[in-house]
Write a protein that holds these residues in place. Structure first.
Motif, PDB file in Angstrom:
ATOM      1  N   VAL A  12      -7.593  -2.712   0.901  1.00 29.31           N
ATOM      2  CA  VAL A  12      -6.195  -2.320   0.703  1.00 29.31           C
ATOM      3  C   VAL A  12      -5.268  -3.482   1.052  1.00 29.31           C
ATOM      4  O   VAL A  12      -4.259  -3.720   0.373  1.00 29.31           O
ATOM      5  CB  VAL A  12      -5.859  -1.080   1.560  1.00 29.31           C
ATOM      6  CG1 VAL A  12      -4.358  -0.817   1.567  1.00 29.31           C
ATOM      7  CG2 VAL A  12      -6.603   0.144   1.030  1.00 29.31           C
ATOM      8  N   PHE A  13      -5.614  -4.234   2.098  1.00 28.52           N
ATOM      9  CA  PHE A  13      -4.812  -5.399   2.467  1.00 28.52           C
ATOM     10  C   PHE A  13      -4.829  -6.443   1.352  1.00 28.52           C
ATOM     11  O   PHE A  13      -3.781  -6.993   0.986  1.00 28.52           O
ATOM     12  CB  PHE A  13      -5.338  -6.007   3.760  1.00 28.52           C
ATOM     13  CG  PHE A  13      -4.647  -7.292   4.152  1.00 28.52           C
ATOM     14  CD1 PHE A  13      -3.407  -7.266   4.778  1.00 28.52           C
ATOM     15  CD2 PHE A  13      -5.231  -8.525   3.885  1.00 28.52           C
ATOM     16  CE1 PHE A  13      -2.760  -8.441   5.125  1.00 28.52           C
ATOM     17  CE2 PHE A  13      -4.596  -9.701   4.228  1.00 28.52           C
ATOM     18  CZ  PHE A  13      -3.356  -9.662   4.853  1.00 28.52           C
ATOM     19  N   TRP A  15      -5.417  -5.987  -1.832  1.00 28.35           N
ATOM     20  CA  TRP A  15      -4.692  -5.477  -2.996  1.00 28.35           C
ATOM     21  C   TRP A  15      -3.181  -5.510  -2.786  1.00 28.35           C
ATOM     22  O   TRP A  15      -2.432  -5.503  -3.738  1.00 28.35           O
ATOM     23  CB  TRP A  15      -5.155  -4.058  -3.322  1.00 28.35           C
ATOM     24  CG  TRP A  15      -5.967  -3.973  -4.575  1.00 28.35           C
ATOM     25  CD1 TRP A  15      -5.552  -3.539  -5.803  1.00 28.35           C
ATOM     26  CD2 TRP A  15      -7.346  -4.340  -4.743  1.00 28.35           C
ATOM     27  NE1 TRP A  15      -6.570  -3.612  -6.716  1.00 28.35           N
ATOM     28  CE2 TRP A  15      -7.691  -4.093  -6.089  1.00 28.35           C
ATOM     29  CE3 TRP A  15      -8.322  -4.835  -3.892  1.00 28.35           C
ATOM     30  CZ2 TRP A  15      -8.959  -4.329  -6.589  1.00 28.35           C
ATOM     31  CZ3 TRP A  15      -9.590  -5.076  -4.381  1.00 28.35           C
ATOM     32  CH2 TRP A  15      -9.899  -4.822  -5.711  1.00 28.35           C
ATOM     33  N   GLY A  16      -2.754  -5.543  -1.523  1.00 28.16           N
ATOM     34  CA  GLY A  16      -1.326  -5.569  -1.239  1.00 28.16           C
ATOM     35  C   GLY A  16      -0.730  -6.958  -1.196  1.00 28.16           C
ATOM     36  O   GLY A  16       0.496  -7.105  -1.136  1.00 28.16           O
ATOM     37  N   LYS A  21      -2.098  -9.419  -6.376  1.00 27.39           N
ATOM     38  CA  LYS A  21      -1.572  -8.536  -7.410  1.00 27.39           C
ATOM     39  C   LYS A  21      -1.258  -9.316  -8.692  1.00 27.39           C
ATOM     40  O   LYS A  21      -1.538  -8.847  -9.806  1.00 27.39           O
ATOM     41  CB  LYS A  21      -0.304  -7.839  -6.905  1.00 27.39           C
ATOM     42  CG  LYS A  21      -0.562  -6.657  -5.981  1.00 27.39           C
ATOM     43  CD  LYS A  21       0.737  -5.967  -5.640  1.00 27.39           C
ATOM     44  CE  LYS A  21       0.479  -4.682  -4.865  1.00 27.39           C
ATOM     45  NZ  LYS A  21      -0.171  -3.645  -5.699  1.00 27.39           N
ATOM     46  N   SER A  70      -4.187  -3.780 -10.582  1.00 26.34           N
ATOM     47  CA  SER A  70      -3.552  -4.207  -9.338  1.00 26.34           C
ATOM     48  C   SER A  70      -3.048  -3.038  -8.497  1.00 26.34           C
ATOM     49  O   SER A  70      -2.531  -3.250  -7.400  1.00 26.34           O
ATOM     50  CB  SER A  70      -2.378  -5.141  -9.650  1.00 26.34           C
ATOM     51  OG  SER A  70      -1.360  -4.451 -10.352  1.00 26.34           O
ATOM     52  N   THR A  72      -2.937  -0.062  -5.894  1.00 20.47           N
ATOM     53  CA  THR A  72      -3.641   0.095  -4.615  1.00 20.47           C
ATOM     54  C   THR A  72      -4.788   1.089  -4.733  1.00 20.47           C
ATOM     55  O   THR A  72      -5.826   0.930  -4.088  1.00 20.47           O
ATOM     56  CB  THR A  72      -2.657   0.566  -3.531  1.00 20.47           C
ATOM     57  OG1 THR A  72      -1.560  -0.346  -3.460  1.00 20.47           O
ATOM     58  CG2 THR A  72      -3.336   0.639  -2.172  1.00 20.47           C
ATOM     59  N   THR A 161       6.527   6.772  -2.275  1.00 19.34           N
ATOM     60  CA  THR A 161       6.737   6.042  -3.527  1.00 19.34           C
ATOM     61  C   THR A 161       7.491   6.904  -4.531  1.00 19.34           C
ATOM     62  O   THR A 161       8.446   6.449  -5.176  1.00 19.34           O
ATOM     63  CB  THR A 161       5.392   5.608  -4.121  1.00 19.34           C
ATOM     64  OG1 THR A 161       4.702   4.776  -3.190  1.00 19.34           O
ATOM     65  CG2 THR A 161       5.592   4.847  -5.428  1.00 19.34           C
TER      66      THR A 161
END
Length: 254
Positions: A12-13, A15-16, A21, A70, A72, A161
């Motif tokens: 997750v890190f 991808w962030g 991305k 890209s 998450t 979101t």
């Protein structure tokens, strides 16, 4: 067990990270202009500054960007597949677990998708601008009520979101109308929304399902509602101080 959480956190890190991305979007991120809507809607004053000869008001873009690689969630999916492989699950077992999970949360997923769609409808129909102008009438108290608006958005949609999509444009418009920092109110929408996470229906349903405590969703909601509202109120007071009272105003990014 800890290895699986470390794996999830690491992916997750990654991808962030903006650079990651960008690389993933370069691989695959198709974009589709929405027929009949792309570059058709034009905002007018007082929602936008008065146009000039050298700076006319640009039309609103309506482009659907399918950044599936890209997203998450894709990183979480890879983490789940790797975790299944580490734990010794066969591909068929992983697929069955994935399908069973989709069946369990299908209504929550549909609700979240519908609320995201509603956010775009409010934007392109001008509803966000109308609500923004109406909320601007609260004047100096808007930072407080704007924060509670973020809380309400997450309580309804189940997603910070989705709440930002639904009310982000509204917060910016109202902040500009009342002379408050749009950055502050954008952050307030997210911060207030976090306090609504504990009372949204999707989270409560997922929690009761994951713990096999079916039929007790109402008890959970009644227990956490006061805590959620109290925390949102405190966050609203903090945002109000940041918007109006020194030295809290120095905390706002300019």
């Amino acid at each position: 067990m800890w290895l699986l959480w470390i794996l999830l956190s690491a992916l997750v890190f990654v991808w962030g990270v903006p650079a990651a991305k960008k690389q993933l979007n370069n691989i695959s991120s198709p974009a589709f202009a929405v027929p009949g809507l792309h570059n058709v809607v034009v905002r007018t004053p007082p929602i936008v500054p008065l146009p000039t000869a050298d700076k006319p008001t640009p039309p609103e873009e309506a482009v659907f960007k399918l950044n599936w690689l890209s997203a998450t969630g894709t990183g979480i999916l890879f983490a789940a597949l790797l975790a299944g492989w580490i734990m010794g699950f066969r591909p068929g077992e992983v697929a069955k677990t994935y399908w069973d999970t989709l069946v369990q949360v299908r209504y929550s997923l549909i609700t979240i998708a519908a609320m995201l769609a509603l956010g775009y409808v409010t934007r392109y129909s001008g509803t966000d601008a109308t609500l923004g102008l109406a909320l601007a009438k609260t004047g100096a108290l808007y930072p407080f009520f704007g924060t509670l608006l973020g809380w309400l958005g997450v309580a309804l949609t189940g997603s910070d979101t989705a709440s930002n999509v639904l009310f982000g444009s509204l917060q910016k418009i109202t902040a500009e109308q009342t002379g408050i920092s749009p950055v502050l109110m954008g952050a307030a929408n997210s911060s207030g929304g976090v306090m609504g996470k504990m009372v949204d229906a999707q989270s409560i349903v997922v929690a009761s399902t994951a713990t096999n405590w079916y039929g007790h969703e109402g008890s959970i909601l009644r227990y956490v509602f006061f805590h959620s509202l109290a925390l949102a109120t405190l966050m609203g007071l903090l945002v109000y101080l940041q918007a109006t009272v020194w030295p809290f105003t120095s905390m706002v990014v300019r």
